[in-house]
Design an enzyme around this catalytic site. Structure first.
Site, PDB file in Angstrom:
ATOM      1  N   ASN A  99     -25.623 -26.543  17.781  1.00 43.34           N
ATOM      2  CA  ASN A  99     -27.123 -27.172  17.872  1.00 43.34           C
ATOM      3  C   ASN A  99     -27.084 -28.459  17.278  1.00 43.34           C
ATOM      4  OD1 ASN A  99     -29.845 -28.021  18.349  1.00 43.34           O
ATOM      5  ND2 ASN A  99     -30.804 -26.476  17.011  1.00 43.34           N
ATOM      6  N   LYS A 108     -29.143 -30.955  17.749  1.00 44.53           N
ATOM      7  CA  LYS A 108     -30.376 -31.499  17.533  1.00 44.53           C
ATOM      8  C   LYS A 108     -30.561 -32.926  17.932  1.00 44.53           C
ATOM      9  CE  LYS A 108     -31.101 -27.977  13.896  1.00 44.53           C
ATOM     10  NZ  LYS A 108     -31.574 -27.786  12.669  1.00 44.53           N
ATOM     11  N   HIS A 165     -36.846 -22.648  19.553  1.00 45.22           N
ATOM     12  CA  HIS A 165     -36.084 -22.971  18.382  1.00 45.22           C
ATOM     13  C   HIS A 165     -37.438 -23.173  17.561  1.00 45.22           C
ATOM     14  CE1 HIS A 165     -34.453 -25.215  15.061  1.00 45.22           C
ATOM     15  NE2 HIS A 165     -33.192 -24.614  15.347  1.00 45.22           N
ATOM     16  N   GLU A 171     -38.079 -25.743  15.492  1.00 43.60           N
ATOM     17  CA  GLU A 171     -38.309 -27.088  15.243  1.00 43.60           C
ATOM     18  C   GLU A 171     -39.354 -27.416  16.503  1.00 43.60           C
ATOM     19  OE1 GLU A 171     -34.649 -28.711  14.681  1.00 43.60           O
ATOM     20  OE2 GLU A 171     -34.448 -28.021  12.500  1.00 43.60           O
ATOM     21  N   GLU A 227     -33.301 -16.974  12.895  1.00 43.23           N
ATOM     22  CA  GLU A 227     -33.353 -18.252  12.044  1.00 43.23           C
ATOM     23  C   GLU A 227     -34.336 -18.132  11.259  1.00 43.23           C
ATOM     24  OE1 GLU A 227     -30.567 -21.618  14.156  1.00 43.23           O
ATOM     25  OE2 GLU A 227     -32.566 -21.784  14.756  1.00 43.23           O
ATOM     26  N   GLY A 284     -31.719 -26.185   7.447  1.00 47.41           N
ATOM     27  CA  GLY A 284     -31.376 -27.587   6.974  1.00 47.41           C
ATOM     28  C   GLY A 284     -31.775 -27.526   5.472  1.00 47.41           C
ATOM     29  N   SER A 320     -28.555 -23.018   7.733  1.00 44.56           N
ATOM     30  CA  SER A 320     -27.550 -23.586   6.567  1.00 44.56           C
ATOM     31  C   SER A 320     -26.314 -22.587   6.468  1.00 44.56           C
ATOM     32  CB  SER A 320     -28.367 -23.225   5.304  1.00 44.56           C
ATOM     33  OG  SER A 320     -29.185 -24.106   5.136  1.00 44.56           O
TER      34      SER A 320
HETATM   35  P1  PGA Z   1     -28.828 -25.566   9.903  1.00 43.32           P
HETATM   36  O1  PGA Z   1     -29.790 -25.597  11.344  1.00 43.32           O
HETATM   37  O2  PGA Z   1     -27.642 -25.046  10.239  1.00 43.32           O
HETATM   38  O3  PGA Z   1     -28.816 -27.219   9.909  1.00 43.32           O
HETATM   39  O4  PGA Z   1     -29.467 -25.017   9.106  1.00 43.32           O
HETATM   40  C1  PGA Z   1     -29.597 -24.221  12.188  1.00 43.32           C
HETATM   41  C2  PGA Z   1     -30.539 -24.825  13.511  1.00 43.32           C
HETATM   42  O5  PGA Z   1     -31.534 -25.057  13.438  1.00 43.32           O
HETATM   43  O6  PGA Z   1     -30.219 -24.214  14.329  1.00 43.32           O
END
Ligand code: PGA
Length: 238
Positions: A10, A12, A88, A90, A154, A160, A196
């Site tokens: 991903n 982003k 997601h 976000e 998640e 993150g 993460s």
């Molecule tokens: P991250 O994000 O691996 O940077 O924690 C995962 C995601 O949001 O899909």
């Protein structure tokens, strides 16, 4: 029943890493594992033209209409994508997407012949107050689980942040999610872990029986790290 492991990148709101387009890149299809890249809309075509299995990070459920800034599932499918991310955290946070919106996206994806990768997961406060299973159950129960979809668990607090659940805590949630899937699809539906993931911790998550791969954010922008995560999945799942 064995499920082919899947590692999804991903990216982003970041440009596609240029190395992804190299002939030997780890983002390319390879045997024993599936990979998907989720670039921004602006990079979708370049990824498809390079032969990378590609998905969109979001799709609007309507096929056309007055929705400035949006792109529909119908359009995504026409471009040649096979996958789309739905719900997601976000998007839930930044765009106020609710469970009902996520369901509408997943259903539209399926109607249009796209495979949805649907994200669920609790916040830190919800885990702290021991409501994590209740929240995830609410998010999962409404999904079109009689169809072939992929679920990504998640935990919002792990995205993150560099903080993760233990592999056992993740396995516990994955087994719980699997128990909510109708029997006909229970053993074939893939459930990815996300939040993460790194080259260092990936294998211990993938060793868990109900973790079928990962949805990787930050680490997926670093080609060497992504390669190591893909390799960890191949090695633990073969
Ligand atoms: P991250 O994000 O691996 O940077 O924690 C995962 C995601 O949001 O899909």
């Amino acid at each position: 029943m064995t499920r082919t492991p899947l590692i999804a990148a991903n990216w982003k709101m970041n440009p596609a890493p240029p190395e992804a387009f190299n002939p030997d890149s780890a983002y390319r299809p390879q045997s024993g594992i599936e990979t998907i890249v989720f670039p921004t809309f602006l990079d979708v075509r370049a990824c498809l033209e390079a032969g990378l299995p590609t998905g969109a990070q979001y799709g609007h459920p309507d096929s056309t209409g007055a929705h400035t800034g949006d792109v529909s599932m119908t359009m995504i499918k026409k471009t040649g994508c096979q996958f789309v991310l739905c719900g997601h955290s976000e998007r839930r946070r930044d765009h106020g997407e609710k469970d009902s919106d996520v369901v509408a996206q997943a259903e539209s994806a399926l109607r249009n012949g796209l495979h949805p990768v649907i994200c669920v997961g609790e916040t830190a406060a919800e885990r702290k107050t021991k409501r994590h299973k209740q929240v995830v159950e609410r998010q999962v129960r409404v999904l079109p689980l009689r169809e072939m979809v992929t679920i990504a668990y998640e935990p919002v607090w792990a995205i993150g942040t560099g903080v993760t659940p233990t592999p056992e805590q993740a396995q516990d949630m994955h087994a719980f999610i699997r128990s909510l899937i109708p029997e006909a699809r229970r053993e074939t539906t893939r459930i990815l872990y996300g939040g993460s993931l790194t080259a260092e911790n990936a294998a211990e998550f993938f060793e868990q029986p109900d973790i079928d791969g990962g949805l990787v954010g930050g680490a997926s922008l670093k080609p060497d790290v992504f390669r190591a995560i893909v390799l960890a999945a191949v090695q633990t799942k073969s």
